[in-house]
Each structure stands twice: as structure tokens, then as C-alpha cells.
Design a protein around this motif. Structure first.
Motif, short mmCIF file in Angstrom:
data_model
loop_
_atom_site.label_atom_id
_atom_site.label_comp_id
_atom_site.label_asym_id
_atom_site.label_seq_id
_atom_site.Cartn_x
_atom_site.Cartn_y
_atom_site.Cartn_z
N ASN A 121 0.84 -1.51 -0.12
CA ASN A 121 -0.07 -0.22 -0.06
C ASN A 121 0.77 1.13 0.07
OD1 ASN A 121 -2.44 -1.30 0.18
ND2 ASN A 121 -2.62 -1.35 1.84
N GLN A 122 2.23 1.09 0.88
CA GLN A 122 3.03 2.72 1.05
C GLN A 122 3.33 2.61 -0.66
OE1 GLN A 122 5.33 1.33 4.46
NE2 GLN A 122 4.13 2.60 5.63
N ASN A 123 3.75 1.18 -1.13
CA ASN A 123 4.65 1.73 -1.84
C ASN A 123 3.60 2.04 -3.46
OD1 ASN A 123 6.72 1.01 -1.02
ND2 ASN A 123 6.84 -0.89 -1.98
N ALA A 124 2.73 1.67 -3.23
CA ALA A 124 1.38 2.05 -4.52
C ALA A 124 1.81 3.81 -4.05
CB ALA A 124 0.19 0.95 -4.00
N VAL A 125 1.20 4.18 -3.04
CA VAL A 125 1.03 5.78 -3.05
C VAL A 125 1.87 6.84 -3.55
CG1 VAL A 125 0.84 7.24 -0.60
CG2 VAL A 125 -1.35 5.29 -0.69
N ALA A 126 2.82 6.04 -2.72
CA ALA A 126 5.10 6.39 -3.55
C ALA A 126 4.22 6.71 -5.11
CB ALA A 126 5.56 5.89 -3.19
N THR A 127 3.69 5.58 -5.76
CA THR A 127 3.91 5.78 -7.03
C THR A 127 2.82 6.50 -7.71
OG1 THR A 127 5.22 3.55 -7.16
CG2 THR A 127 3.98 4.18 -9.30
N ILE A 128 1.81 6.37 -6.72
CA ILE A 128 0.52 7.32 -7.87
C ILE A 128 0.96 8.84 -7.80
CG2 ILE A 128 -1.72 8.34 -6.93
CD1 ILE A 128 -2.45 5.64 -6.53
N LEU A 129 1.68 9.36 -6.37
CA LEU A 129 2.09 10.64 -6.34
C LEU A 129 3.31 10.99 -7.31
CD1 LEU A 129 1.71 13.47 -5.17
CD2 LEU A 129 2.82 12.63 -3.08
N GLN A 130 4.66 10.42 -6.73
CA GLN A 130 5.67 9.87 -8.00
C GLN A 130 4.80 10.53 -9.09
OE1 GLN A 130 7.93 6.60 -7.82
NE2 GLN A 130 9.45 7.66 -7.51
N SER A 131 4.08 9.98 -9.62
CA SER A 131 3.76 9.37 -11.41
C SER A 131 2.55 10.93 -11.53
CB SER A 131 2.67 8.45 -11.90
OG SER A 131 3.34 7.29 -11.56
N LEU A 170 3.80 5.99 -17.44
CA LEU A 170 2.91 5.99 -16.62
C LEU A 170 1.68 5.90 -16.12
CD1 LEU A 170 3.80 10.07 -16.21
CD2 LEU A 170 4.65 8.69 -14.82
N ILE A 171 1.12 5.17 -17.53
CA ILE A 171 -0.30 4.72 -16.86
C ILE A 171 -0.41 2.89 -16.64
CG2 ILE A 171 -2.26 3.62 -18.77
CD1 ILE A 171 -1.51 6.44 -20.78
N ASP A 172 0.89 2.77 -17.13
CA ASP A 172 0.96 1.37 -16.37
C ASP A 172 1.06 1.71 -14.84
OD1 ASP A 172 0.70 0.27 -18.98
OD2 ASP A 172 3.20 0.16 -19.49
N SER A 173 2.13 2.40 -14.21
CA SER A 173 2.25 1.88 -13.27
C SER A 173 1.40 3.00 -12.39
CB SER A 173 3.74 3.57 -12.93
OG SER A 173 5.01 3.12 -13.78
N VAL A 174 0.73 3.63 -12.41
CA VAL A 174 -0.86 4.27 -11.79
C VAL A 174 -1.36 3.18 -11.79
CG1 VAL A 174 -2.03 5.65 -12.00
CG2 VAL A 174 0.07 6.42 -12.30
N SER A 175 -1.23 1.88 -13.28
CA SER A 175 -2.85 1.41 -13.11
C SER A 175 -2.47 0.40 -12.04
CB SER A 175 -2.95 0.39 -14.72
OG SER A 175 -3.50 2.21 -15.62
N SER A 176 -1.11 -0.09 -12.56
CA SER A 176 -0.97 -0.62 -11.50
C SER A 176 -0.40 -0.65 -10.03
CB SER A 176 0.65 -1.65 -11.65
OG SER A 176 0.41 -1.80 -12.89
N ALA A 177 -0.69 0.91 -9.89
CA ALA A 177 -0.15 0.74 -8.30
C ALA A 177 -2.19 0.93 -7.52
CB ALA A 177 0.41 2.38 -7.88
N VAL A 178 -2.67 1.29 -8.05
CA VAL A 178 -4.04 1.46 -8.19
C VAL A 178 -4.96 -0.30 -7.79
CG1 VAL A 178 -6.84 2.09 -8.87
CG2 VAL A 178 -4.62 3.65 -8.57
N ALA A 179 -4.59 -1.12 -8.99
CA ALA A 179 -4.88 -2.34 -8.47
C ALA A 179 -4.49 -2.96 -7.39
CB ALA A 179 -4.29 -2.99 -9.86
#
Length: 483
Positions: A121-131, A170-179
Motif C-alpha cells: 500500500n505504501q509503495n502504491a501511494v508513493a507511485t501514484i504521487l510520484q507519477s 505512467l499509465i502502466d505504473s498508476v494502473s498497477s498501483a491502483v490495483a
């Protein structure tokens, strides 16, 4: 025997020295100053850094809000004629990358500790904001360091990546993070000044960010735009309560940066532009009184002509034009990264293209209503009358989105370019007189120049990037800006 005694003494000394070094190492490890920063501190640092740059006095204010022609300058009107401070651009770039690196550090720290779903979860949040940060940078500059960024001493001079390829990544990263997010599991125990740890809102932010990325592709790659938007639409923001915003407070130093400029430093340098006031007045838009205050001399809303020289601007009394409504520079006025209003306008556009279900007119009305509500206008009949007077059309959507994106200068500027608002008379944007301009550009700028520090410190890669995008010039289009 004498030599043997010397050997024993030498061995004893070695053992004492070794033991002492071990003890000194333990002593030098200060338990109150850990070498590993807790991840919640890294998140807070990144969020505040991004918010302060996005809404800082020389970023959103002196670039975003002026280039988007919402604000003119009461004096020192250089920015409205495209004369920008080089050091400000250097700082914007370096601070964005510092924040991006802080978010990367969260993921690095989590590789050393098995936190289970909390770490995911923490990594996903970091990825969304980073993206979000990377996407903002691409839409400001074009090609930027991406694949080779954040490598430290291993790659001190990173190459720039192609902006279109960054979009796809970024589309791939954010999609994966949300999932990957599981809202029922722990996330950050503290330090989240955007959503206070609410993981379901981070998912909505991620999906809404995908809508923004997707709509920017609508002219250049409509199939990818449709795919991205249709997949994310259902999970996007549902109300203003879902807005992704830096939650500033009234205590220093965690205040709205505009408060520091206007109240602490007393630099009340900006006012309404004449063209934006004319637009709002012409439509009878009730938000005008939430954006600005009436001119002190007349009690009516008046604007300053955009793009005039400093001498002309200084010759116009502050009391003769509408100044900013004090609410926008209140200490705790939030800094929006993305909101429900923008999300709704994107859904209206997507529905009109047949990419999602629902009515474009309904999403359009939803967007205007949400914008009115955000700006304290809650009379349903008045809002309904306004929408009826400005019904859904393609051109009306463009104009209404421009009005609603007020105070979000960077994103408004991107939409001005994508929607070609400078060519739409109803938007009432103005061309700067080249005779008083600092650069040979009279229309809305297409991009920001690369920072001077990049030219000086990363010269070869800078030159390659400038060549790849066409030229490091204000009138060079980004890849998604076809006109």
C-alpha cells in the motif's frame, strides 16, 4: 623471553584497540538520530515540497496563474510578458526531483523490511504521487530525465526520456498501483497531508490521474486515450470530498505559500486580468465574487490589461482594479493537485466521444455544480439557471472548464494548449503585443524552457533533449499538442 613479552604486549594492544573500535562504533550509533528515515516522514516531505512548489509565489502565481491569464501584475509585470526568473525555474525543477526521490526512497526502504500488504500500500501511494509529479513535469517541459533519473552517483548526468514513452510508462505504473492497494489493510501510520491515510481516496486519485493523462492523449492517440479513460472512469473521484489537495493549516511553516507572500511578506502583487473579468461579467458568473473583490474605487469588478509594461501597470492604482479574494491566500486554503471538478469535465468529454456511458451534458452540469459548490455557491436554482444559460456544447465545455480551473494555473495552462483556447473567441484570451514582449511570442506559451542549471550541468543530455523535442523554445509544441 624478552621478545615473547613484547609479543604478548603487542597482541594485548591489538585486542584492546579492536574492542575499543567496536565499542566506539556502538557509541557513534545515536539511537535518537536513526540513519533510516521513517517512511511517513519521507511522504510528508514529498507532499509539502510538491505543494509548496506548485503553489509557490514564483511558480503557480508568477507562471501558472499569469500565463493562464487569470492574474495580471499590479507592478513589475515582467512575467505577463514572458520574462521569467532563471533561478525560480532551477528551483522548481530541483525541488520536484527532490520530492520524486523522497517517494522513491519509500520504496527502497520497504525492500529492506517485509511489511506485507502495508508495504504494498505504501509503495502504491508513493507511485501514484510520484507519477503525478512526473506527469506535471512532462506537461511543463516535454522530455525529462525519467528512466535514468534518481540514480545518484551511478548516473549523475541522466539522459532525458521521450515524453510520449513516459506517458505510456505512467499509465502502466498508476494502473498497477491502483490495483495493488487494499484499503482494508494498513497504509501510512501518519504523515499523509493529502488524504490523512485514506487509501480508498488514493485509489480515486490514481484513477482520476489516469483520466487526466488519458484526455491529454485524445488528439494524438485516441485509442490509448479511450482505453485508459474507460478503464479508470468508474473508480475516479465521486465528489469534492475526494479532492487530492495539500491540507495547509494556520500554523507556520505549514501554511498556504500564497499566505506567506501576501500576509507575512506583504507582497500583494497580483490582481484580476481585464479579459478574465470581462469573461465572467459577460456570463453573469457568480464565481466572480469568490475569485476577486470589487475595485475599491468603483465597487464593480474591473481588471488590469494583460501584458502591459511595468510602467503602465504601476500607473494604474490598485484601487482601480479587482484584487484577489482574501480566501485564496488564507493560511489554510488547500492546494489542489487534482479535483472532482476536473474529473467531471474529463468524463463529459469522454462521454461525448462515446468512450464511456452516461450523458456528456450531465457530466458537464455535474462539473459546473461541483465548481460552484467548491467556491461556496450552493443555491441550486441559481446554479441551474446558470447551466441553462450556458448549456453543454463543445465550445461551452472548453470555456467553462477554463473558468472552473481557476487557481490551478499549471493545469489550466495545459488545457488551454490542448483545447486551443487562444483560438476560441468566447474564451476571451488576449495576445501580447510583440512590441512590449520580452520574447518573440505573442500567443500562449507552449512549454517552459529547460532550467539553466540543466544546460550548465547536464549539457550533452540537455542538447539531445532539445533536439528531440524540436527546440528548447517557448513555441515548441509538446507531443500531445497538435495545433
Amino acid at each position: 623471553m624478552k621478545n615473547l613479552n613484547k609479543l604478548y604486549i603487542l597482541l594485548f594492544a591489538v585486542l584492546v584497540f579492536a574492542t575499543s573500535c567496536e565499542d566506539l562504533t556502538e557509541i557513534n550509533e545515536d539511537p535518537n538520530r536513526p540513519t533510516e528515515v521513517p517512511v511517513e516522514y519521507l511522504l510528508t516531505s514529498a507532499e509539502r515540497q510538491l505543494g509548496n512548489r506548485l503553489y509557490g509565489g514564483f511558480d503557480n502565481v508568477a507562471f501558472g496563474m499569469t500565463v493562464s491569464q487569470y492574474w495580471a501584475q499590479n507592478e513589475y509585470s515582467d512575467e505577463t510578458r514572458y520574462q521569467f526568473r532563471a533561478n525560480t525555474n532551477n528551483t522548481f525543477w530541483s525541488d520536484f526531483y527532490t520530492a520524486i526521490n523522497d517517494l522513491q526512497e519509500i520504496k527502497k526502504v520497504n525492500t529492506t523490511i517485509d511489511k506485507g500488504q502495508q508495504g504494498i500500500n505504501q509503495n502504491a501511494v508513493a507511485t501514484i504521487l510520484q507519477s503525478w509529479a512526473y506527469h506535471s513535469m512532462v506537461d511543463i517541459y516535454g522530455d525529462i530525465p525519467f528512466e535514468e533519473a534518481l540514480q545518484g552517483v551511478d548516473i549523475p548526468s541522466p539522459a532525458y526520456s521521450d515524453q510520449e514513452l513516459i506517458y505510456s510508462a505512467l499509465i502502466d505504473s498508476v494502473s498497477s498501483a491502483v490495483a495493488a492497494i487494499d484499503p482494508s489493510a494498513p497504509g501510512f501510520p501518519g504523515g499523509d497531508v493529502i488524504f490523512d491515510g485514506d487509501l480508498s481516496k488514493w485509489q480515486k486519485f490514481g484513477n482520476s490521474l489516469l483520466l487526466r493523462i488519458g484526455i491529454r492523449l485524445s488528439d494524438v492517440n485516441p485509442s490509448l486515450a479511450e482505453q485508459t479513460i474507460s478503464a479508470a472512469a468508474e473508480g475516479a473521484m465521486k465528489s469534492n470530498a475526494d479532492n487530492a489537495a495539500i491540507q495547509y493549516i494556520t500554523a507556520q511553516p505549514n501554511v498556504n505559500p500564497l499566505y506567506v507572500s501576501y500576509v507575512v511578506n506583504g507582497r500583494q502583487d497580483y490582481c484580476a486580468t481585464e479579459n478574465f473579468i470581462e469573461l465572467l461579467n459577460g456570463l453573469g458568473d457568480p464565481r466572480i465574487g469568490e475569485y476577486f473583490v470589487p475595485a475599491a474605487n468603483t465597487g464593480t469588478f474591473e481588471g488590469l490589461p494583460y501584458g502591459v509594461t511595468s510602467a503602465v501597470a504601476a500607473g494604474i492604482s490598485r484601487d482601480a482594479v479587482s484584487q484577489l479574494n482574501p480566501q485564496v491566500y488564507a493560511a489554510d486554503f488547500p492546494g489542489t493537485l487534482m479535483g472532482f471538478v476536473e474529473t467531471s469535465f474529463i468524463l463529459a468529454e469522454a462521454a461525448s466521444n462515446g468512450w464511456i456511458g452516461g450523458s456528456a451534458a450531465d457530466y458537464y452540469a455535474q462539473a459546473i455544480t461541483a465548481s460552484m459548490n467548491y467556491w461556496n455557491i450552493t443555491d441550486g436554482n441559481a446554479i441551474g439557471d446558470y447551466i441553462a444559460a450556458n448549456p453543454y456544447t463543445e465550445d461551452n465545455l472548453k470555456v467553462q472548464k477554463y473558468i472552473a480551473m481557476y487557481y490551478e494555473g499549471w493545469q489550466s495552462w495545459a488545457e488551454i494548449r490542448r483545447l486551443d483556447l487562444e483560438s476560441l473567441p468566447a474564451a476571451n484570451l488576449v495576445e501580447i503585443d510583440p512590441a512590449v514582449n520580452f520574447v518573440d511570442v505573442s500567443n500562449i506559451l507552449n512549454r517552459r524552457l529547460y532550467p539553466q542549471d540543466e544546460q550548465n550541468l547536464n549539457g550533452a543530455n540537455y542538447q539531445n533533449a532539445a533536439s528531440n523535442i524540436g527546440s528548447d523554445a517557448y513555441d515548441t509544441n509538446l507531443f500531445w499538442d497538435l495545433d
